[in-house]
Enzyme design. Structure first.
Site: not given
Length: 212
Positions: A10, A189-192
């Site tokens: 996700k 977003r982007s796992r950041l």
């Protein structure tokens, strides 16, 4: 074909959390997030995972409900003879976690645990529905029982014994976690992801950003 577990993912894009927008007091930050979870109508917004450790060093978790939050700490109520009660008697430190999935937020809290006063436990117990008060008498929490019929029979027994106004059982009451560490996680977003940790240092809260 159904996706495999490794294919499930996700993108978190609901919000952000930065130092300038967050509160300097972690309890105020938590209360703001909790109120938002309540306001948007999340199911069980006060549900929190409680982690304790046994004498053998084995950790265990379960979900309990937050019933109080103020400058003294976070409160829940349970059976003192349950597994969590026995573990807290041995090691009076614990961790709590709230996961508000729809808001893409997690709050983690760590600290020492103490029992609430008898007066606080009595007052909360009196506020519970009659069936819940009887349930506190009827259930030998965490013990092995032969069948559900045992619980039903115990509930009937104590309902007849305590007609109208059951008192608080001596084995049941409140715990308060006194935080010395909070962490707020906001999916990005982007796992950041955003992670802000507050830890108590010399009587004041130190706020730090952690790498996700």
């Amino acid at each position: 074909m159904s996706p495999t577990l490794s294919d499930l993912r996700k993108s978190y894009e609901h919000g952000e959390l930065d130092e300038q927008a967050s509160r300097s007091d972690p309890r105020e930050q938590f209360e703001a997030w909790l109120q938002e979870a309540i306001d948007v109508g999340l199911d069980e917004p006060t549900a929190m995972t409680l982690a304790t450790v046994g004498e053998d060093g084995r950790p265990s978790t379960r979900v309990v409900l937050l019933k109080g939050c103020d400058a003294r700490g976070l409160v829940w109520y349970t059976n003192y003879d349950s597994r969590k009660g026995r573990e807290l008697a041995h090691q009076p430190c614990a961790a709590l976690q709230f996961h508000w999935l729809a808001l893409e937020r997690v709050v983690r809290i760590e600290g020492r645990v103490e029992k609430t006063s008898a007066e606080e436990s009595d007052a909360y117990f009196r506020s519970r529905p009659f069936d819940s008060r009887i349930g506190a008498w009827a259930s030998p929490q965490s013990q092995v029982i032969g069948s559900r019929a045992v619980l039903v029979a115990q509930a009937a027994k104590f309902a007849a014994l305590h007609l109208g106004d059951p008192p608080r059982p001596p084995h049941w009451g409140g715990y308060r976690l006194v935080p010395d560490r909070w962490e707020f996680w906001q999916g990005r977003r982007s796992r950041l992801h955003d992670r802000l940790r507050y830890r108590l240092q010399d009587g004041a809260w130190l706020r730090e950003r952690l790498a996700p």
